[in-house]
Design an enzyme around this catalytic site. Structure first.
Site: not given
Ligand code: PLP
Length: 410
Positions: A127, A204, A207, A230, A368
């Protein structure tokens, strides 16, 4: 609305999510955008309302009962998170605004420590939050960013990982689960390899956290970051978990109230964990709401949850065979209930629009993950992401909707 395919009582779960009763233009809402954000059960909504109606106050510094109560609820929420992820100490849990902020806190500190010749390892399935952040940290410090490739199915290449990992690797930053493909990465074994080279490891968990039983001690990484929204909790709250020995002298990133020990006009000294990384008034209601979400989630049988999500995915994969020109993007050996797809001759944005007209919410675009889309040779995908309150009927409706959309565009 019970399902026959697993012994998971999805009807009882759905009944706890008021928003699932909504209709859109006369169609019942079918919410399949859970990887973007999950809906909130009544227990979370109640916790937020109760906090604001019963004990709204600032934490840690009040000399009155409301502040004491708010502080207790806020710090109990931290304990709930610590237990949920099996942190060794409660002060290893740092409140953030979400995954993105958690990664940025570590990247800011890392940028001060990296130097030319050092390497940071990420994957092709990042992401942007876990890519751009490290790109910039490398640019600022002269370190080099190395990217571990994936295969056509969306599996990380372990062979390439082994080749790219070296004595120069200072940090491995990778997703537990890919938001665009659903791939579940073997984070325990990869973390062990990176640690053996002396690298720090950041996972990270945006998910990963709502689809499994995360045990940060068993994973063995130094940092695990995730977002409340999430995980059936509120937006604007998240967690940076970090190993105490590493976080204790991590460079401070935000200065102000709460994070100091002493201040003079000339200088300041920093407080202890967790406060040293939490300057300013925190998102108190968010933390309490996130803990309510975790309590709610933990009351479920995690194995039944996993089986239910897999049943939804398998049903979707079966129905996908009937849609002419449909190609699933991401067929990793180990994946969660994320169905990314393209349909020949139809732009993903059109799929999203036509499904929305039928009350079906999915996500379309690059998720993203622009470099990942380039790697896979697609401009973007349509993505349906399943969670515990989705039913086999939701999946049926998705495919009925796709057939209708295809007919309209034919
Ligand atoms: N990393 C992953 C794998 C994600 O799916 C997301 C959000 O979709 C993020 C990071 C960023 O999360 P946040 O927007 O809640 O900070």
């Amino acid at each position: 609305m019970t399902e026959t395919v697993t012994d998971f009582d999805v009807g009882a779960v759905r009944a706890q999510f008021p928003i699932l009763q909504r209709e859109l233009d006369g169609n019942p809402l079918i919410y399949l955008d859970n990887a973007a954000t999950t809906q909130k059960p009544q227990a979370v909504i109640d916790a937020l309302v109760d906090y604001y109606t019963q004990c709204n106050s600032n934490v840690h510094r009040g000399a009155h009962q409301l502040s004491d109560e708010a502080t207790k609820r806020f710090e109990n929420a931290r304990k709930t998170v610590a237990n949920f992820i099996n942190a060794a100490a409660v002060e290893e849990v740092i409140w953030t605004s979400g995954t993105t902020e958690g990664i940025n806190i570590i990247a800011k500190g890392m940028a001060q420590r990296l130097k030319a010749g050092d390497e940071v390892l990420v994957t092709q399935m990042e992401h942007h939050a876990n890519l751009v952040t490290w790109q910039q940290a490398c640019k600022a410090s002269g370190a080099q960013l190395k990217v571990v490739p994936i295969d056509e199915q969306g599996n990380l290449s372990i062979e390439a990982f082994d080749q790219l990992l070296s004595d120069r690797t200072r940090l491995l930053a990778m997703p537990h689960v890919s938001n665009a493909l659903g791939t579940v990465n073997p984070i325990v074994s990869l973390t062990a390899k990176a640690k053996a080279k002396g690298a720090l490891v950041l996972i990270d968990g945006a998910q990963g956290v709502a689809h499994g039983d995360v045990d940060v001690q068993a994973i063995g990484a130094d940092f695990y970051v995730f977002s409340g929204h999430k995980l059936f909790g509120p937006t604007g709250i998240g967690v940076l978990w970090g190993r105490k020995a590493v976080l204790e002298d991590w460079p401070i990133w935000l200065t102000g109230g709460e994070m100091i020990a002493t201040v003079t006009y000339e200088d300041a000294t920093w407080g202890a964990l967790p406060n040293r990384l939490e300057a300013g008034t925190p998102n108190i209601a968010g933390a309490i709401g996130m803990a309510a979400a975790i309590d709610w989630f933990q009351a479920l049988d995690i194995n039944a949850v996993k089986a239910h999500e897999q049943a939804l995915l398998e049903h979707a994969l079966e129905l996908a065979k009937d849609i002419p020109g449909m190609r699933i993007v991401g067929n990793a050996d180990n994946k969660i209930g994320i169905l990314s797809f393209v349909i020949e001759g139809i732009h993903p944005a059109d799929i999203g629009f036509l499904l929305d007209r039928q009350g079906i919410a999915i996500r379309t675009g690059d998720h993203c993950a622009q470099p990942l889309m380039q790697r896979l040779g697609v401009p973007g995908t349509a993505r349906a992401s399943f969670t515990i309150y989705n039913t086999l009927q939701d999946v049926d409706a998705l495919f009925k909707g796709l057939k209708k959309a295809a007919m309209m565009l034919a």
